[in-house]
Design a protein around this motif. Structure first.
Motif, PDB file in Angstrom:
ATOM      1  N   ILE A  77      45.047  36.611  42.192  1.00  0.00           N
ATOM      2  CA  ILE A  77      45.739  37.260  43.293  1.00  0.00           C
ATOM      3  C   ILE A  77      45.305  38.729  43.323  1.00  0.00           C
ATOM      4  CG2 ILE A  77      47.989  37.911  44.232  1.00  0.00           C
ATOM      5  CD1 ILE A  77      47.466  34.934  44.329  1.00  0.00           C
ATOM      6  N   PRO A  78      44.894  39.241  44.489  1.00  0.00           N
ATOM      7  CA  PRO A  78      44.390  40.629  44.547  1.00  0.00           C
ATOM      8  C   PRO A  78      45.377  41.637  43.948  1.00  0.00           C
ATOM      9  CG  PRO A  78      43.981  39.497  46.619  1.00  0.00           C
ATOM     10  CD  PRO A  78      44.824  38.577  45.793  1.00  0.00           C
ATOM     11  N   ASN A  79      44.821  42.587  43.217  1.00  0.00           N
ATOM     12  CA  ASN A  79      45.591  43.687  42.619  1.00  0.00           C
ATOM     13  C   ASN A  79      46.677  43.188  41.660  1.00  0.00           C
ATOM     14  OD1 ASN A  79      44.138  45.584  44.254  1.00  0.00           O
ATOM     15  ND2 ASN A  79      45.521  45.073  45.955  1.00  0.00           N
ATOM     16  N   SER A  80      46.375  42.139  40.923  1.00  0.00           N
ATOM     17  CA  SER A  80      47.333  41.618  39.948  1.00  0.00           C
ATOM     18  C   SER A  80      46.574  40.893  38.855  1.00  0.00           C
ATOM     19  CB  SER A  80      48.323  40.657  40.614  1.00  0.00           C
ATOM     20  OG  SER A  80      47.708  39.419  40.890  1.00  0.00           O
ATOM     21  N   VAL A  81      47.290  40.455  37.833  1.00  0.00           N
ATOM     22  CA  VAL A  81      46.693  39.649  36.764  1.00  0.00           C
ATOM     23  C   VAL A  81      47.164  38.201  36.877  1.00  0.00           C
ATOM     24  CG1 VAL A  81      46.441  41.579  35.176  1.00  0.00           C
ATOM     25  CG2 VAL A  81      48.574  40.263  35.194  1.00  0.00           C
ATOM     26  N   MET A  82      47.707  37.828  38.043  1.00  0.00           N
ATOM     27  CA  MET A  82      48.177  36.462  38.246  1.00  0.00           C
ATOM     28  C   MET A  82      47.067  35.608  38.837  1.00  0.00           C
ATOM     29  SD  MET A  82      52.074  36.909  39.661  1.00  0.00           S
ATOM     30  CE  MET A  82      51.565  37.810  41.114  1.00  0.00           C
ATOM     31  N   PHE A  83      46.997  34.369  38.386  1.00  0.00           N
ATOM     32  CA  PHE A  83      46.022  33.408  38.887  1.00  0.00           C
ATOM     33  C   PHE A  83      46.777  32.233  39.502  1.00  0.00           C
ATOM     34  CE2 PHE A  83      43.798  35.957  35.876  1.00  0.00           C
ATOM     35  CZ  PHE A  83      42.478  35.994  36.298  1.00  0.00           C
ATOM     36  N   ARG A  84      46.408  31.871  40.734  1.00  0.00           N
ATOM     37  CA  ARG A  84      47.105  30.823  41.452  1.00  0.00           C
ATOM     38  C   ARG A  84      46.105  29.895  42.142  1.00  0.00           C
ATOM     39  NH1 ARG A  84      50.269  32.524  38.583  1.00  0.00           N
ATOM     40  NH2 ARG A  84      52.385  33.285  38.978  1.00  0.00           N
TER      41      ARG A  84
ATOM     42  N   TYR B   1      37.546  30.661  21.102  1.00  0.00           N
ATOM     43  CA  TYR B   1      37.524  30.124  22.461  1.00  0.00           C
ATOM     44  C   TYR B   1      38.893  29.597  22.900  1.00  0.00           C
ATOM     45  CZ  TYR B   1      32.457  30.450  22.270  1.00  0.00           C
ATOM     46  OH  TYR B   1      31.186  30.924  22.177  1.00  0.00           O
ATOM     47  N   VAL B   2      39.940  29.970  22.184  1.00  0.00           N
ATOM     48  CA  VAL B   2      41.296  29.566  22.536  1.00  0.00           C
ATOM     49  C   VAL B   2      42.112  30.828  22.790  1.00  0.00           C
ATOM     50  CG1 VAL B   2      43.338  28.237  21.860  1.00  0.00           C
ATOM     51  CG2 VAL B   2      41.067  27.527  21.066  1.00  0.00           C
ATOM     52  N   PHE B   3      42.752  30.909  23.960  1.00  0.00           N
ATOM     53  CA  PHE B   3      43.442  32.130  24.359  1.00  0.00           C
ATOM     54  C   PHE B   3      44.869  31.834  24.809  1.00  0.00           C
ATOM     55  CE2 PHE B   3      38.980  33.023  24.750  1.00  0.00           C
ATOM     56  CZ  PHE B   3      38.851  34.312  24.242  1.00  0.00           C
ATOM     57  N   LEU B   4      45.645  32.906  24.829  1.00  0.00           N
ATOM     58  CA  LEU B   4      47.042  32.790  25.189  1.00  0.00           C
ATOM     59  C   LEU B   4      47.260  32.838  26.696  1.00  0.00           C
ATOM     60  CD1 LEU B   4      49.859  32.563  23.913  1.00  0.00           C
ATOM     61  CD2 LEU B   4      50.012  35.048  23.987  1.00  0.00           C
ATOM     62  N   SER B   5      46.455  33.584  27.399  1.00  0.00           N
ATOM     63  CA  SER B   5      46.640  33.723  28.843  1.00  0.00           C
ATOM     64  C   SER B   5      45.291  33.717  29.536  1.00  0.00           C
ATOM     65  CB  SER B   5      47.387  35.016  29.179  1.00  0.00           C
ATOM     66  OG  SER B   5      46.565  36.138  28.934  1.00  0.00           O
TER      67      SER B   5
ATOM     68  N   ASP C 152      44.267  35.825  31.825  1.00  0.00           N
ATOM     69  CA  ASP C 152      43.731  37.181  31.923  1.00  0.00           C
ATOM     70  C   ASP C 152      43.020  37.589  30.636  1.00  0.00           C
ATOM     71  OD1 ASP C 152      43.535  39.697  33.471  1.00  0.00           O
ATOM     72  OD2 ASP C 152      44.718  40.492  31.807  1.00  0.00           O
ATOM     73  N   ASP C 153      43.635  37.239  29.476  1.00  0.00           N
ATOM     74  CA  ASP C 153      42.969  37.539  28.206  1.00  0.00           C
ATOM     75  C   ASP C 153      41.614  36.844  28.127  1.00  0.00           C
ATOM     76  OD1 ASP C 153      45.094  39.055  27.434  1.00  0.00           O
ATOM     77  OD2 ASP C 153      45.964  37.570  26.076  1.00  0.00           O
ATOM     78  N   ALA C 154      41.580  35.568  28.539  1.00  0.00           N
ATOM     79  CA  ALA C 154      40.339  34.808  28.465  1.00  0.00           C
ATOM     80  C   ALA C 154      39.280  35.389  29.394  1.00  0.00           C
ATOM     81  CB  ALA C 154      40.616  33.349  28.819  1.00  0.00           C
ATOM     82  N   VAL C 155      39.675  35.778  30.603  1.00  0.00           N
ATOM     83  CA  VAL C 155      38.720  36.338  31.561  1.00  0.00           C
ATOM     84  C   VAL C 155      38.134  37.641  31.039  1.00  0.00           C
ATOM     85  CG1 VAL C 155      38.518  37.395  33.851  1.00  0.00           C
ATOM     86  CG2 VAL C 155      39.717  35.208  33.574  1.00  0.00           C
ATOM     87  N   GLN C 156      39.004  38.502  30.501  1.00  0.00           N
ATOM     88  CA  GLN C 156      38.514  39.769  29.962  1.00  0.00           C
ATOM     89  C   GLN C 156      37.548  39.539  28.806  1.00  0.00           C
ATOM     90  OE1 GLN C 156      38.931  42.599  31.238  1.00  0.00           O
ATOM     91  NE2 GLN C 156      40.780  42.569  32.477  1.00  0.00           N
ATOM     92  N   ALA C 157      37.921  38.583  27.931  1.00  0.00           N
ATOM     93  CA  ALA C 157      37.061  38.309  26.788  1.00  0.00           C
ATOM     94  C   ALA C 157      35.733  37.715  27.233  1.00  0.00           C
ATOM     95  CB  ALA C 157      37.778  37.356  25.828  1.00  0.00           C
ATOM     96  N   CYS C 158      35.793  36.793  28.185  1.00  0.00           N
ATOM     97  CA  CYS C 158      34.550  36.193  28.682  1.00  0.00           C
ATOM     98  C   CYS C 158      33.661  37.242  29.337  1.00  0.00           C
ATOM     99  CB  CYS C 158      34.868  35.087  29.688  1.00  0.00           C
ATOM    100  SG  CYS C 158      35.598  33.617  28.966  1.00  0.00           S
ATOM    101  N   ARG C 159      34.284  38.109  30.093  1.00  0.00           N
ATOM    102  CA  ARG C 159      33.518  39.108  30.831  1.00  0.00           C
ATOM    103  C   ARG C 159      32.778  40.063  29.902  1.00  0.00           C
ATOM    104  NH1 ARG C 159      36.965  42.135  35.140  1.00  0.00           N
ATOM    105  NH2 ARG C 159      36.672  40.144  36.231  1.00  0.00           N
ATOM    106  N   PHE C 160      33.391  40.460  28.794  1.00  0.00           N
ATOM    107  CA  PHE C 160      32.812  41.516  27.950  1.00  0.00           C
ATOM    108  C   PHE C 160      32.327  41.041  26.592  1.00  0.00           C
ATOM    109  CE2 PHE C 160      35.908  43.611  30.759  1.00  0.00           C
ATOM    110  CZ  PHE C 160      35.054  44.476  31.418  1.00  0.00           C
TER     111      PHE C 160
END
Length: 662
Positions: free
Chosen positions: A525-532, A639-643, A645-653
């Motif tokens: 969702i734009p400008n948030s850390v929510m995924f829908r 490769y196991v994450f809690l949320s 957003d955490d997984a996306v950040q980790a994958c990205r960097f």
């Protein structure tokens, strides 16, 4: 944005945080791990040791059989005496409400009890005739069972009595031949079937197997009751036209064929009386709907029909003019019938079929009705307690010349509108029925059958819920199909086959939900850390190189192939090259060995394509099985994450530089 530190051993899951908080560590092997800042401790996936089999079994059994945890208040009591008192109140509810009883409640309960008695007398006689039983059996069935329910029942609104659908189903199950050729044997088998019904209901309640009742969905019950109302309405044309010969088949075609074939027996006197009675009863129902405070007008309507019918039939000698009457009714309370129970192996199959099918229907109807009226008063009823109460009152009833009883809608609605406060209204009804049996029963022997037919027809017209059927059609077409299968199956085939067909459709639907679980692709969702869900929220942003999927059901042998194919299709349909697959398992409650192998197979297929698979927020039971199957070891804890957003950040960097898999 981040600072490089020395390698640091982390015994828990690697936790990747948003950039301002991320502290990246590089191990000697080249795998990138992370360490949370002090303020973020505890946000990682908990890889604690799996629970023992015994612990998991106890937890699963408790959740299955005791979801409401009924014994928790008992265990919290400080001393043994209070625990015993609470335990007694739980199993025998009368000990919970009777000590708090007062005269104010008694006033309302007496009024409600007398009101439902005025309905119980004509309905008892009518439904007994519907079951091809002696009319006095219907009165007996409204005397003993209410006392039993008052002791063990948990609903303050339910009024106990016989019901039309089960009455007709009993007659249909045993058949016309037995009813005509050996009515005494038929009566004994009815008592035996009632006994089987009671044992069945009590066992389900005691073993807390109320989950079985859930297979009778709202759609099934709506269609079944509507179809039953249609065939009962047509059956009552025998009484309205004054026919002497009539089919015992229940399907619409057979009934209409019988009515038309016996046109020579039609009696205009009986027809005129039937139409007058029916118009009067429907007028009282209209008054109740228009002016709810005048509910007692509708409640007294059937009794008025019986009294007027008796007087007219007596004065004009109705039998001489083609108006049939109930016939002799003897005074006296219920005679014992324990010695009449028949367990002959020749009839045992029929007895069990009748007892279990009618017991299941009566139980589902009674519990649903009790809960519906409890919600209106912001009260709760315990389904398992209700099953025990129904079972006990049918067992006791089978010993005292009663046939199957439950909580009928019409009587319960009158009880509720009369202002009942506790089950004491059933006790009042039982006392009133005792007086009727002792002193007034012979007076009802002049009751015209056409009056009883009009009473039943008026009650059945209220069971065809056209508005609910249309609502099902608008909201859920498959539910509408389930409802219509019961409606037309009961109307044109038979009651038991109609019910089986509808339940079959319901099970097919449940299997489809299981075999084809919902999966969706998520976007941010734009400008948030929510995924829908991107289909539900078109404005959500997809991330190039990432496929984020959410699985919404258990993964096991029945749907594992579909889950694998659906995941691979999501990957295949991506226009850009996919680098990461993120699986959100928040909605996956469990996984079996086949499901685990499926996830490993997906992991291998993606690995061969250079795509990394990441697991997000696996549930406790799922993570335990993953650890026991060494799934986590094979994909790596990093490769196991809690949320998401955490997984996306980790994958990205981070994960783009992770160690290649062996």
């Amino acid at each position: 944005l981040a600072r490089i530190t020395k390698p640091k051993q982390n015994t828990n899951a690697n936790i990747f945080l948003p950039l301002p908080l991320l502290v990246v560590c590089v191990t000697m092997e080249g795998t990138i791990t992370s360490s949370p800042s002090p303020s973020q401790k505890g946000r990682g996936v908990n890889f604690s040791a799996p629970r023992s089999f015994g612990t998991k079994l106890r937890a699963k059994c408790k959740e299955t059989f005791f979801p409401d945890d009924p014994f928790k208040p008992i265990t919290q009591e400080p001393n043994g005496l209070m625990k015993t008192k609470k335990l007694l109140e739980y199993f025998v509810p009368i000990f919970e409400w009777l000590p708090k009883y007062d005269m104010q409640k008694l006033k309302y309960d007496v009024l409600a009890g007398i009101t439902i008695t005025s309905l119980a007398v004509p309905q008892g006689i009518s439904y007994a005739k519907l079951a091809s039983l002696p009319p006095i059996i219907g009165l007996y069935s409204s005397f003993v069972p209410p006392f039993v329910y008052a002791v063990f029942g948990s609903s303050n609104n339910l009024a106990v009595g016989t019901v039309a659908a089960c009455s007709l189903l009993l007659a249909e199950t045993f058949g016309e031949e037995m009813i005509k050729n050996d009515p005494e044997l038929y009566l004994h088998l009815i008592f035996t079937a009632t006994f089987i019904t009671g044992l069945f209901q009590f066992a389900l309640g005691f073993l807390r197997l109320g989950i079985l009742v859930d297979f009778l969905s709202h759609s099934t019950i709506t269609g079944f009751m509507g179809g039953t109302a249609i065939i009962i309405l047509l059956q009552q044309l025998k009484g309205v036209f004054g026919l002497e010969h009539f089919t015992h088949k229940t399907d619409v075609v057979s009934v209409l064929h019988s009515i038309l074939d016996n046109r020579s027996e039609w009696k205009w006197q009986s027809t005129l009386a039937g139409v007058c009675f029916l118009v009067f009863l429907q007028s009282t129902r209209y008054i109740k709907q228009r002016y709810p405070k005048l509910f007692w007008v509708s409640a007294m309507g059937p009794m008025v029909v019986v009294v007027v019918g008796c007087v007219v039939a007596y004065l004009v000698k109705g039998t001489a003019h083609g108006i049939q009457t109930v016939g002799p009714l003897k005074k006296g309370l219920n005679p014992p019938s324990l010695q009449l129970l028949n367990f002959d192996s020749k009839y045992l199959g029929l007895v069990f079929k009748a007892g279990i099918i009618t017991g299941l229907i009566a139980m589902a109807e009674g519990i649903a009705i009790g809960r519906s009226f409890a919600v209106m008063k912001n009260e709760q009823t315990d389904g398992n307690k209700e099953m025990i109460a129904f079972g006990l009152m049918n067992v006791v009833g089978s010993f005292t010349s009663c046939y199957l009883t439950t909580g009928p809608f019409s009587k319960t609605a009158v009880n509720y509108n009369a202002g009942t406060k506790t089950p004491m209204s059933n006790v009042v009804m039982g006392i009133c029925m005792m007086l009727v049996l002792l002193f007034l029963a012979p007076l009802f022997s002049y009751t015209p059958l056409v009056g009883l037919s009009a009473i039943i027809m008026s009650a059945m017209l209220g069971l065809i819920n056209y508005e609910e059927m249309y609502h099902l059609y608008k909201v859920d077409k498959f539910d509408f199909v389930v409802c219509m299968s019961a409606f037309f199956g009961v109307s044109f085939i038979s009651m038991d086959y109609g019910l089986i067909i509808s339940v079959g459709f319901s099970i097919v639907r449940a299997l489809l939900y299981i075999a084809r679980p919902s999966t969706c692709k998520l976007g941010r969702i734009p400008n948030s850390v929510m995924f829908r869900d991107i289909e539900q929220y078109p404005a959500s942003e997809e991330m190039l190189g990432y496929v984020i999927l959410q699985l919404g059901s258990p993964i096991f042998f029945a749907n594992s192939t579909y889950v694998r194919e659906r995941i691979l299709r999501w990957i295949r349909d991506e226009p850009e090259a996919v680098e990461f697959l993120l699986l959100d398992l928040s909605g996956v409650s469990t996984v079996d060995v086949t499901g685990m192998e499926t996830l490993l197979e997906v992991h291998r297929i993606l690995g061969s394509r250079g795509i990394k698979m990441v697991i997000i927020n696996p549930r406790f039971e799922v993570l335990e099985k993953m650890m026991l199957a060494h799934f986590v070891e094979r994909i790596g804890k990093e490769y196991v994450f809690l949320s998401i957003d955490d997984a996306v950040q980790a994958c990205r960097f981070n994960l783009s530089t992770a160690k290649p898999e062996p």
